[in-house]
Design a protein around this motif. Structure first.
Motif, PDB file in Angstrom:
ATOM      1  N   THR A   1       1.308  -1.324   0.233  1.00  0.00           N
ATOM      2  CA  THR A   1       0.250   0.151   0.006  1.00  0.00           C
ATOM      3  C   THR A   1       0.332   1.531   0.285  1.00  0.00           C
ATOM      4  O   THR A   1       0.540   1.962  -0.792  1.00  0.00           O
ATOM      5  CB  THR A   1      -0.572  -0.065   1.096  1.00  0.00           C
TER       6      THR A   1
ATOM      7  N   GLN B   1       0.582   3.253  -3.754  1.00  0.00           N
ATOM      8  CA  GLN B   1      -0.445   4.354  -4.157  1.00  0.00           C
ATOM      9  C   GLN B   1      -0.096   5.494  -3.128  1.00  0.00           C
ATOM     10  O   GLN B   1       0.708   5.853  -2.775  1.00  0.00           O
ATOM     11  CB  GLN B   1      -1.642   3.903  -2.596  1.00  0.00           C
TER      12      GLN B   1
ATOM     13  N   ASN C   1      -5.680   1.343   0.220  1.00  0.00           N
ATOM     14  CA  ASN C   1      -5.684   0.066  -0.766  1.00  0.00           C
ATOM     15  C   ASN C   1      -6.999  -0.913  -1.001  1.00  0.00           C
ATOM     16  O   ASN C   1      -6.894  -0.644   0.346  1.00  0.00           O
ATOM     17  CB  ASN C   1      -4.412  -0.326  -1.239  1.00  0.00           C
TER      18      ASN C   1
END
Length: 637
Positions: A313, A317, A338
């Protein structure tokens, strides 16, 4: 007693007043080698060189050392042999210490850092100067040295001044050493041991002993000319813990602890950790967290440890900016988020700016949503989070605050944090579950009062299970198939019953979160949201009859008992969690499967039997019961 036998100093007291070991020892012992690793790496990050762009390097070694190489061992043997237990726990602990101290080869662990400042003012010993960190670290308990640079102090992990004792707790005889090399290259060795107040010779002594020499009335350290296990020749600090507890001698657990707590520091090249021959840095952490030797790799099974998800994540992201008003300030955090339907438990890794994770934060009432997130603030946010941490730096809470106003503000902050993260969760879930037409009816759940004479077997029913799919069962052809989230209800044989089409049920997976202090029971039970068409409900005068058909899911139907929860749902499909109080609405409930009364709690009906996949209840209604209420039903097994 000769000089070599007296290298450990204990302060004299008039008499014994405290006969127990320090309770903090037990607290840190319960955190295991993961807590020990976390405390010592945090201390190294706190001691980083402010004018250097090099990462802090920590070398962790596990090995054995000969007892004779441990400084001042003869003196400690004499002290431990003089201890007298006044209760069962202290007697047991003392006997264990006596047995452990006689081994010729003993386990040890060491934490050696570099690109750090080390401790200052060692040659002045117990100077009581705020500028001499050696004196504060070596001879003061419960004291946290504060930096003059406020922004640097806010970013540091330590705050309670009790983490040093984590190293004592890791030793069978509560012994630890610290070797220091300062900016001038001067090398000194100190240490502490935690015993109990005791009589030695004709005098009484405090429980804490210091590896130091007494000059006048103050402690002074020894120049470091000891075994290699205890030496430190480059600038920085080295912690050495002999008589390491057997349960702490776990290389794999140490590696996981490093990644779990410091993955952000490692990814951001602020920290490099060596665990024996393994190097954990920004180039190797991916390989480690994707190695089944260290972590479960099936996303559906990641229910307690989320590090592989956090790493993915954080690296992949883009952050959402969330703002939380607080008093006269606005805290701003980056939330890396995420969404993945395979994730069984949604958690937010709350990270301090030094890159240390504080907590796997469970968003209230959203602990089983399919997401993973990482939350990081700035200096102001860091300073506030630091004020909310417990002493082991593993949770933010208002519990330890004494000022009622600060407690109120802390509770409001945590509540607002829940709300702001929930906004992102809802936004992402809508994004990943687009509507099929002009109006999104996928979340509108209708509860209908069904006639008991209707043959429910002619319709499909769904029960949500933890793998992210619905099990849909058709009784008439006796088969079970896995289908996508949206399933149209089979048309009845009479050409249509007039009932709405069945919508896919959003995943629930595990038992719902209990709030910020999520209970252990949540880890024990799976929770399933029951489709309305699997519920038969009849109201007669002051009685209600409910039957749940759970045969659509073998995971549920095979259970012998379950807990039931009801959530009110309005005509627009909005669910009101925790609004319905069972005790206020039902005077008693009979389990029709066995004719036994059920346990009624405010939020659940407990220990309900499941017979042939069916739940059958007779509920006696109180006068205040609102007969027009509609519900969504949940089963915990």
């Amino acid at each position: 007693m000769n000089a070599v036998d007296n290298q450990w100093e204990f302060s004299k007291i008039p008499n014994i007043e405290e006969s127990n070991f320090n309770k903090i020892l037990e607290r840190f012992y319960s955190l295991g080698v993961a807590g020990l690793t976390r405390e010592n790496i945090q201390n190294s990050l706190d001691g980083r060189l402010t004018d250097s762009d090099q990462p802090v390097v920590v070398k962790i070694k596990l090995g054995t050392v000969n007892r004779q190489a441990i400084p001042g061992m003869t003196s400690i043997v004499q002290r431990i042999n003089s201890l007298e237990g006044r209760n069962g726990y202290t007697k047991e602990t003392i006997n264990h210490m006596k047995a452990s101290m006689m081994d010729e080869e003993v386990r040890y662990i060491s934490f050696e850092d570099s690109n750090t400042r080390g401790l200052t003012g060692a040659k002045y010993g117990q100077s009581n100067s705020k500028d001499h960190t050696w004196g504060i670290y070596a001879y003061n308990k419960g004291v946290h040295f504060e930096e003059k640079d406020e922004s640097f102090e806010a970013s540091r992990g330590g705050s309670h001044g009790v983490g040093k004792i984590a190293s004592n707790a890791a030793s069978d005889i509560h012994m630890m050493f610290f070797a220091n090399c300062d900016a001038e290259g001067e090398q000194h060795l100190g240490g502490t041991i935690q015993l109990i107040e005791h009589k030695f010779g004709d005098d009484y002594y405090r429980s804490t002993g210091y590896f130091a020499q007494l000059e006048g009335s103050k402690f002074m350290p020894y120049e470091n000319r000891y075994d290699k296990v205890f030496e430190k020749t480059t600038r920085g600090l080295k912690i050495a813990i002999p008589f390491l507890r057997k349960g702490f001698y776990r290389e794999d657990e140490i590696i996981r602890a490093v990644c779990d707590s410091f993955f952000v520091s490692i990814i951001e090249k602020k920290l490099v950790v060596h665990v024996n021959d393994l190097v954990i840095d920004d180039t190797t952490i991916d390989a480690i967290v994707t190695d089944s030797q260290y972590y479960v790799q099936e996303i559906e099974s990641m229910k307690k440890v989320f590090t592989p998800l956090y790493v993915k994540t954080y690296k992949n992201q883009q952050p959402h900016l969330i703002e939380i008003p607080h008093a006269n300030n606005v805290f701003k955090f980056n939330l890396y988020f995420n969404y993945d339907e395979r994730i069984p438990k949604g958690r937010v890794g709350i990270i301090r700016t030094i890159g240390m994770k504080i907590e796997d934060f469970a968003v209230k009432n959203n602990a089983t949503k399919p997401f993973n997130a990482v939350l990081i603030g700035g200096i102001d946010e860091d300073s506030y989070l630091k004020s909310l941490e417990n002493e082991s730096h593993t949770k933010i809470s208002s519990d330890d605050l004494k000022d009622p106003e600060l407690t109120k503000l802390a509770k409001k902050f945590i509540s607002n944090l829940n709300k702001e993260i929930l906004k992102v969760i809802d936004e992402e879930m809508r994004k990943h579950n687009p509507v099929d037409g002009k109006i999104n009816t996928s979340d509108l759940l209708y509860t209908m009062e069904l006639d008991f004479k209707e043959n429910l077997s002619q319709s499909f029913g769904t029960v949500k299970i933890k793998n992210g799919k619905n099990i849909v069962t058709s009784v008439e052809n006796n088969r079970t198939e896995i289908t996508p989230a949206k399933v149209k209800r089979k048309k009845s044989e009479n050409g249509g019953s007039g009932k709405p089409k069945e919508s896919g049920i959003r995943r629930k997976g595990k038992a719902r979160d209990k709030g910020e202090n999520e209970s252990g029971a949540e880890d024990q039970k799976d929770e399933y949201k029951i489709n309305p068409y699997r519920v038969e409900r009849l109201l007669l005068n002051d009685q209600e009859f409910i039957q749940l058909n759970l045969t659509g899911s073998p995971e549920v139907a095979k259970a012998k008992k379950c807990n039931l929860k009801f959530n009110i749902v309005d005509g627009m499909g909005k669910e009101y969690i925790g609004e319905f109080n069972m005790k206020e609405n039902y005077s008693n409930i009979i389990d029709k499967n066995n004719s036994n009364p059920c346990v009624i709690e405010s939020d659940a009906i407990k220990n309900v039997s499941i017979k042939n996949g069916l739940v059958n209840l007779q509920l006696a209604l109180k006068p205040k019961y609102n007969r027009s209420l509609k519900f969504i039903y949940y089963v915990e097994v």
